[in-house]
Scaffold this motif. Structure first.
Motif, PDB file in Angstrom:
ATOM      1  N   THR A 257       0.838  -1.204   0.000  1.00 34.29           N
ATOM      2  CA  THR A 257       0.000   0.000   0.000  1.00 34.29           C
ATOM      3  C   THR A 257       0.867   1.246   0.000  1.00 34.29           C
ATOM      4  OG1 THR A 257      -1.788  -1.130   1.174  1.00 34.29           O
ATOM      5  CG2 THR A 257      -1.769   1.274   1.274  1.00 34.29           C
ATOM      6  N   GLU A 467      -4.810  -7.323  -1.230  1.00 34.57           N
ATOM      7  CA  GLU A 467      -4.407  -5.933  -1.445  1.00 34.57           C
ATOM      8  C   GLU A 467      -5.485  -5.126  -2.169  1.00 34.57           C
ATOM      9  OE1 GLU A 467      -1.923  -3.078  -0.399  1.00 34.57           O
ATOM     10  OE2 GLU A 467      -1.334  -5.163  -0.103  1.00 34.57           O
ATOM     11  N   GLU A 471      -7.353  -1.738  -0.785  1.00 31.10           N
ATOM     12  CA  GLU A 471      -7.378  -0.474  -1.518  1.00 31.10           C
ATOM     13  C   GLU A 471      -8.810   0.019  -1.698  1.00 31.10           C
ATOM     14  OE1 GLU A 471      -5.078   1.587  -2.498  1.00 31.10           O
ATOM     15  OE2 GLU A 471      -3.456   0.365  -1.687  1.00 31.10           O
ATOM     16  N   VAL A 495      -0.319   4.773   5.554  1.00 30.98           N
ATOM     17  CA  VAL A 495      -1.656   4.697   4.980  1.00 30.98           C
ATOM     18  C   VAL A 495      -2.281   6.085   5.087  1.00 30.98           C
ATOM     19  CG1 VAL A 495      -3.953   3.696   5.202  1.00 30.98           C
ATOM     20  CG2 VAL A 495      -1.939   2.262   5.498  1.00 30.98           C
TER      21      VAL A 495
END
Length: 572
Positions: A257, A467, A471, A495
Motif C-alpha cells: 500500500t 491488497e 485499496e 496509509v
C-alpha cells in the motif's frame, strides 16, 4: 571547609532557584516538573539533546546519552547551547561534572573522520595519539590496509560501514566526509501544479529538511535522518530530495500500500514519465530509474539457510540515492547490506528515532545522524497537522476473565487483558459520541478485530485481506462512503486517510512507542473543518496492559500532548 575562588564559583552555580522547573542530576538524568508554568518551554528545549524515560503525573524524567548528544552535535547544536539550556531551567544549576561530560562527549563527534584521497578511503583526525590508540584495537586494525601516515590510516574498500560501527561502540562516532559516488542521472523536477490540478510547492519546513540533508551538495550532506510527524509530508520531502539530486533512486518502504502511495505521489507531483517509475513487490518486479520496494520483499528467503534473493536490487542500477521510509523499522538484513553501500547517498525518514530493538546506533552510523527534526506541536500550532486530544480509558475485567488472567503466564496475561470483552461496550459508547466523525478502530489481535467487526457490522482490514480489497476499503473511507473502519497493524504505516479524525486503540504491541506514534499519526492530517483529532486507548485496569500503556504514552508526552487517564465509570 575552606572556600577558595573555585569553590565559591561552584556554590554560586549550584545556588537554589525554586522558581525553575528542572533538576539536573550527576547521573545525567533530568527531572522536570510537569505542572510548572515553564514545563512546555523547557520540554521543547530538552528535546534536541535528551531522551524522555518516564512521565508520571508530576515529574518527568529525561536522560542525556552519548547518542542523544552526538545527534545534537550532528545537527550543529554546540555544547555551550546544551549547558545553557540546562542552566536556564535548573533549580540547582548544573553539576560541573555534567558540564564537562557534555563538552567531552559532544566534541568526540568529528574527532575521527573518514575522508577520501584519490581512490583511497582514509581514517583520519587531528589527534595522532588518539588515532594510534583506536587503530590498535583488533576490531579496527582488521579493517585497515597497511599503515601509511601517522594521521591517515587506509581503510579496506568494503569496510566503510563496518569501521563506523566499531568506532561508535568504542565511543567515537565517525564523521563521514568521504563523499559519494555520483550515481545514474535521472532528470526530474517538482511540478508547480500537480497532475490533479492543485497548486503545489514545498512548505517552508519541508524545504528546510531537504536543505539540511543535501547540505548544498557538500560532503557534510548526503546521509542522515529527518524526523517529522506523521502527516507532515515526509513523502513529499523524499520527492524534494530526489529532485534536488536528480539521480536514480531506490525507495524502500513498509508495505505494498505504501509503495503505491509513493508511486502515486511521484506521478502526481513530479514530471517523471510513469515509464521511469518501477514497483518492486511480491506482485511486480520492475527495476526502473526510480524504483519503490518493500522491506518484506528484500528480506524474503525460501528458508533460514538460504540467501536473500532480492537483495541484489541494491546493485541492479547505479543508484544515486536510497530513501529508507519509516527508518525506525529497518530490518537487520537491510542494515547489513546498507553497511556495504556507504558510498551511496542515504536518506532516512521517520516520525520517531525510537527503535524497539535498540539499534539506534546503527541508524546513526549506517544511515546517518539526525539532520533535521520538526516538533509535532510546532506543526500543530502552524496548522499543518491537526490538534489531538489523547485519553486512556481504563476498564475492569469480569470475574471469570480476572481468574484466567491470574493463572496465565506473563505474555498470555498481556493478551488476555488486551482482549477484554468489555472493550466492545466502550467502543460502542465512543462510536455514539462520534456519530458524525470518521473513526478508525485499531488493534493487534486479528481474532479480536474480526469478532468486533462482526458484532459492530464494520469492515475490517487485516493481513488476510487481499491488497485490492484493502485499496477498495481505503478509497471508500476517503470518499466518505465508509465512516468506520477496523484495521490491524497493517495500517500502522504510510496509509493516507486524511479525513480520519478519531482513533480507538483497543490493543497494541506491548509497550511500543513507535507504534503509538504511527497510530496517532493516522488521524493528524489537517482537517478542512474542525482541525482536531481524538485518540483513545482502551486499557484493562491493574494489568500488564496498563503497565505497557505507560511506556507507550511516553511518546505522546514527549511530543507535548496532554494525556488524560479516565475510568470507564466516568465515560458519558
Amino acid at each position: 571547609m575552606v572556600l577558595n575562588e573555585h569553590t565559591i564559583g561552584e556554590v554560586k552555580k549550584l545556588s537554589y532557584r525554586p522558581d525553575l522547573p528542572m533538576i539536573v542530576q550527576s547521573d545525567r538524568t533530568i527531572l522536570l516538573e510537569a505542572q510548572h508554568p515553564l514545563f512546555n518551554e523547557a520540554r521543547q528545549a530538552l528535546a534536541g539533546f535528551a531522551e524522555l524515560i518516564k512521565s508520571p503525573e508530576y515529574i518527568h524524567t529525561y536522560r542525556i546519552t552519548p547518542l542523544s548528544l552526538w545527534n545534537a552535535a550532528a545537527a550543529h547544536i554546540a555544547p555551550e547551547q546544551v549547558t545553557e539550556v540546562l542552566g536556564t531551567y535548573s533549580k540547582y544549576g548544573v553539576p560541573s561534572t555534567i558540564v564537562r561530560e557534555i563538552h567531552e562527549t559532544m566534541k568526540r563527534y568529528g574527532l575521527i573522520r573518514l575522508e577520501k584521497a584519490a581512490d583511497q578511503l582514509l581514517l583520519t583526525g587531528d589527534d595522532p595519539l588518539l588515532l594510534q590508540e583506536l587503530t590498535s584495537y583488533r576490531s579496527i586494525s582488521s579493517l585497515l590496509e597497511e599503515h601509511r601516515e601517522e594521521h591517515e590510516y587506509p581503510v579496506k574498500p568494503y569496510a566503510r560501514g563496518l569501521i563506523k560501527q566499531e568506532l561508535i561502540r568504542l565511543g567515537y562516532p565517525v564523521q563521514d566526509l568521504a563523499g559519494y559516488t555520483s550515481g545514474e542521472d535521472c532528470p526530474v523536477s517538482l511540478l508547480p501544479t500537480t497532475a490533479s490540478g492543485k497548486a503545489f510547492s514545498l512548505r517552508g519546513y519541508q524545504q528546510e529538511a531537504v536543505d539540511a540533508f543535501h547540505a548544498a551538495g557538500s560532503a557534510l550532506g548526503g546521509s542522515g535522518v529527518l524526523v517529522l510527524p506523521c502527516g507532515a509530508g515526509k513523502t513529499v520531502i523524499g520527492l524534494g530530495a530526489l529532485c534536488q539530486l536528480q539521480k536514480a533512486t531506490l525507495i524502500l518502504t513498509t508495505n505494498t500500500t505504501s509503495v503505491r502511495q509513493w508511486i502515486s505521489e511521484l506521478r502526481d507531483k513530479t514530471d517523471l514519465d510513469p515509464a521511469m517509475i518501477g514497483e518492486y513487490t511480491g506482485e511486480q518486479k520492475e527495476v526502473k530509474p526510480v524504483t519503490v520496494a518493500t522491506y518484506q520483499i528484500l528480506t524474503y528467503r525460501p528458508d533460514a539457510e538460504s540467501d536473500f534473493p532480492h537483495m541484489e536490487l541494491f546493485s541492479k542500477r547505479d543508484w544515486g540515492l536510497i530513501i529508507y521510509d519509516e527508518v525506525h523499522l529497518l530490518p537487520a538484513p537491510v542494515f547489513r547490506v546498507t553497511s556495504g553501500i556507504q558510498a551511496t547517498r542515504r536518506l532516512g525518514l521517520t516520525a520517531t528515532l525510537v527503535r524497539e530493538d535498540g539499534r539506534e546506533e546503527d541508524v546513526f552510523t549506517l544511515i546517518g545522524p539526525k539532520k533535521y527534526e520538526m516538533p509535532w506541536k510546532v506543526l500543530e500550532e502552524q496548522g499543518w497537522i491537526a490538534g489531538a486530544t489523547c485519553q486512556e480509558i481504563r476498564l475492569p475485567f469480569e470475574a471469570k476473565w480476572r481468574e484466567a488472567y491470574a493463572h496465565a503466564g506473563a505474555r498470555q496475561k498481556f493478551r488476555i487483558a488486551a482482549e477484554n470483552p468489555r472493550k466492545l461496550d466502550v467502543v460502542r459508547k465512543l462510536l455514539d459520541r462520534h456519530g458524525n466523525d470518521r473513526v478508525l478502530i485499531i488493534g493487534q489481535y486479528v481474532e479480536q478485530l474480526e469478532q468486533m467487526a462482526q458484532l459492530l457490522d464494520i469492515p475490517v482490514i487485516t493481513g488476510k485481506v487481499p491488497e485490492k480489497e484493502r485499496e477498495s476499503l481505503y478509497q471508500r473511507f476517503k470518499a466518505g462512503d465508509l465512516t468506520r473502519l477496523i484495521v490491524s497493524k497493517v495500517a500502522n504505516f504510510a496509509v493516507d486517510l486524511p479525513d480520519a479524525n478519531v482513533a480507538i486503540q483497543i490493543s497494541g504491541t506491548f509497550g511500543s512507542r513507535q507504534e503509538e506514534a504511527q497510530r496517532l499519526g493516522r488521524i493528524l492530517r489537517p482537517k478542512q473543518k474542525e482541525n482536531t483529532a481524538h485518540f483513545y486507548t482502551l486499557v484493562t485496569r491493574d494489568t500488564r496492559e496498563q503497565e505497557f500503556a505507560m511506556n507507550r504514552q511516553l511518546f505522546l508526552v514527549e511530543q507535548g500532548y496532554k494525556y488524560d487517564v479516565i475510568e470507564i465509570e466516568s465515560l458519558d
